[in-house]
Design a protein around this motif. Sequence first.
Motif, mmCIF file in Angstrom:
data_model
loop_
_atom_site.group_PDB
_atom_site.id
_atom_site.type_symbol
_atom_site.label_atom_id
_atom_site.label_comp_id
_atom_site.label_asym_id
_atom_site.label_seq_id
_atom_site.Cartn_x
_atom_site.Cartn_y
_atom_site.Cartn_z
ATOM 1 N N ARG A 182 21.822 46.295 31.901
ATOM 2 C CA ARG A 182 22.411 44.859 31.660
ATOM 3 C C ARG A 182 23.853 45.058 31.272
ATOM 4 O O ARG A 182 24.576 43.992 31.284
ATOM 5 C CB ARG A 182 21.413 44.094 30.271
ATOM 6 N N ILE A 183 24.285 46.134 30.519
ATOM 7 C CA ILE A 183 25.494 46.190 30.080
ATOM 8 C C ILE A 183 26.374 45.938 31.313
ATOM 9 O O ILE A 183 27.427 45.122 31.265
ATOM 10 C CB ILE A 183 25.751 47.493 29.417
ATOM 11 N N PRO A 184 26.785 47.012 32.322
ATOM 12 C CA PRO A 184 27.708 46.627 33.450
ATOM 13 C C PRO A 184 27.128 45.260 34.299
ATOM 14 O O PRO A 184 28.146 44.740 34.779
ATOM 15 C CB PRO A 184 27.201 47.679 34.482
ATOM 16 N N ILE A 185 25.934 44.717 34.011
ATOM 17 C CA ILE A 185 25.655 43.277 34.930
ATOM 18 C C ILE A 185 26.402 42.419 34.235
ATOM 19 O O ILE A 185 27.009 41.443 34.901
ATOM 20 C CB ILE A 185 24.136 43.283 35.107
ATOM 21 N N ILE A 210 26.388 32.985 38.250
ATOM 22 C CA ILE A 210 25.374 32.551 37.734
ATOM 23 C C ILE A 210 24.171 32.988 38.354
ATOM 24 O O ILE A 210 23.058 33.328 37.552
ATOM 25 C CB ILE A 210 25.204 30.955 38.392
ATOM 26 N N ILE A 211 24.159 33.522 39.570
ATOM 27 C CA ILE A 211 22.976 34.352 39.902
ATOM 28 C C ILE A 211 22.565 35.578 39.263
ATOM 29 O O ILE A 211 21.472 35.743 38.970
ATOM 30 C CB ILE A 211 22.975 34.642 41.717
ATOM 31 N N LEU A 212 23.728 36.483 39.106
ATOM 32 C CA LEU A 212 23.613 37.609 38.315
ATOM 33 C C LEU A 212 22.969 37.495 36.976
ATOM 34 O O LEU A 212 22.034 38.254 36.568
ATOM 35 C CB LEU A 212 24.663 38.296 38.465
ATOM 36 N N ILE A 213 23.539 36.500 36.126
ATOM 37 C CA ILE A 213 23.252 36.275 35.193
ATOM 38 C C ILE A 213 21.753 35.715 34.525
ATOM 39 O O ILE A 213 21.147 36.183 33.920
ATOM 40 C CB ILE A 213 24.175 35.540 34.128
ATOM 41 N N PHE A 214 21.446 34.802 35.409
ATOM 42 C CA PHE A 214 20.062 34.320 35.678
ATOM 43 C C PHE A 214 18.878 35.291 35.805
ATOM 44 O O PHE A 214 18.130 35.556 35.200
ATOM 45 C CB PHE A 214 20.024 32.867 36.333
#
Lengths: 393, 393
Positions: free
Chosen positions: B216-219, A7-11
């Motif tokens: 953004r790809i690897p994340i 959740i943290i990384l995507i937001f």
Amino acid sequence: MLEELAIILIFAKFFALLARKIKAPEVAGEIVAGLLIGPSLLNLIQTNDFLTDMAEIGVILLMFSAGLETDIGQLKRSGAKATLIATAGVVVPLICGTILYMAFYGFGGWGSENFIRALFIGTILTATSVSITVQALRDMGKLSTEVGMTIMNAAVIDDVLGIIVLTAVISLKDPKANLGIVVLKMVLFFVFAIGVGYIIYQIMKWVDARYPHTRRIPIIGLVLAFGMSYVADRFFGVADITGAYCAGIILSSLDDSAYIERKMDINSYMIFGPIFFVSIGLQTNLKQIDPSVIVFSLAFVAVGMIAKVIGCGLMSRILKYSKDESLKIGVGMMTRGEVALIVSQRGLKAGMMDSQFFTSVILLIIISSIVTPIILKSLYMKTDAKEKAQAAS
Amino acid sequence: MLEELAIILIFAKFFALLARKIKAPEVAGEIVAGLLIGPSLLNLIQTNDFLTDMAEIGVILLMFSAGLETDIGQLKRSGAKATLIATAGVVVPLICGTILYMAFYGFGGWGSENFIRALFIGTILTATSVSITVQALRDMGKLSTEVGMTIMNAAVIDDVLGIIVLTAVISLKDPKANLGIVVLKMVLFFVFAIGVGYIIYQIMKWVDARYPHTRRIPIIGLVLAFGMSYVADRFFGVADITGAYCAGIILSSLDDSAYIERKMDINSYMIFGPIFFVSIGLQTNLKQIDPSVIVFSLAFVAVGMIAKVIGCGLMSRILKYSKDESLKIGVGMMTRGEVALIVSQRGLKAGMMDSQFFTSVILLIIISSIVTPIILKSLYMKTDAKEKAQAAS
């Protein structure tokens, strides 16, 4: 834990991209993500020990990178002018911030807890984050002008001065601290850092020459960063990020310093960096903000920006820059960023700052980052128009 | 926390390099580092929640990378032969390992806790780690021979089969688990993974085409890995690493899959990987090892290696490979590595394995990794000599 991280990384990434779209700093986007998913709004995630530890590693990595990026050669060359401008840009905001806090929350007497808290608010105002300015100058093709170079050099020295001020102020947290002992410990730490740093640098230079671009290089770098942070905090009572920053400076002259920095950067932006900035949002509960803090925050933003313009601008003027150039230098130094947050985080940890004031710092970062490029551009447009008019007449 | 990290990372790297010098797997070096600094010897570091969480992330990253590296095309092409060899190489060690455990610690009846523990020991033996073999074959210039390709393909399928066996066995941890429900949940999870995977793959393909090689790809990849791990464990009772592995497979056909993998790899080898392997050493207290475990371990190593040779070798022989080739294939599949450790770690967490048995697994990895290349080389030297003799006569 895994769902928290997801959740943290995507937001964080989503809001960082959104921030970039509206030309605000990505860091601000990540903090907003934290506010959104934290107790202020959705309450999806609460801070916990694990996130605190991860954020801690994030700060260490950020400061280690900052140290790695330091160009000691440039620091030496940039000389007296930039040093004086940087010094004025540290001293004036430090004093103004301290006075501002006391105007709101009282004086309490020299050396009192309240005074130290006031001093800490001043300290937060010292650190310029020049990346937004650099970007704006680069966009206008003005980066390699004298003004551009002066801003860049002054910002580098500003970083070093800022960390010295922070180190000194943080050391005051011990109520029995004696300014003499605090200064002595700081000096001892820097002597230690230079001594150990020299030895480690020689060893690393040898390793780097034999095994360039191998994994062991960044790993040893990381170990040094963690190790120096620990030693600074544990044995010298100096802020751990000071240790990490020194570790970076020690390795900044290595052939592979850019290689180390790239690896650190990947670790930072993939996991630890976002967790650090999001966790600042998580630690701020907008619902519980004291109304006085809101008024304070607005004053803090204004004072923070104006104090830099006055400090750097006046000193530039004294150093015979034109009125126009002095103003540009002052405005260019206005932006704050990561470092102000890192400093605040340290203050929170040391019990020298209330978490409410994160709001002030976040506001300062967002507003200064958005406003500075706009003002800079209008200043340059005015000058360019004037020059054109003169050329035409 | 910082000093722990510094100590772990420097010891891990030092012993990994040492291991490489003596041609042992680096992973073994990192485990030895953990044994050295842990309760077995120096007792510098004890496991704690933070390290456990970091190690957990390490495992997820390792399995996500393994998934990313899967070449689905090759998997489809490698066809029936490799599948049959891999299956025999999974079934025979699974059965032998189970029987071995029961020979030492009793049977307890079908479905009893003891039986499940025995089954788990068998499960640990299923996973081949072919990297050491690949390296040995490459050194001899034999990688692209039919035997070499068969080993590689069988190893890939072996991974997939191993994860299915693990998923099934781990699901049995629930004492009320019903084999039907376990299988149903597994099937549901794989259906879910394929469904969601297809949608995510299409989205990611679109993102990747528009923004190739951006952060953004690897994340997003990482978020998918954490998210799928969480969903697998929370909603399907399936091992979290199965989720991470599936996430990797979903993204393995992206144009940027190698790009994602590179970023993951840097995060892995810099911090999370070493912490995972060192923490296995930390969890093993050699001082408290039961004497019976030592005897068991030696038997476990022997059975683990021989069972693979028999399973894969016999099946190869059935599939009309020559006696010589069959033996080489069997020997090539003997090596164990990270995956065996990851499986054991899961078992420990699920309460299906005692931490003492780490010793057995570590021994198996070290011995099989050292012995396999030696045997392989001698087998090839014999064949080459024979061929030369025939050519000369």
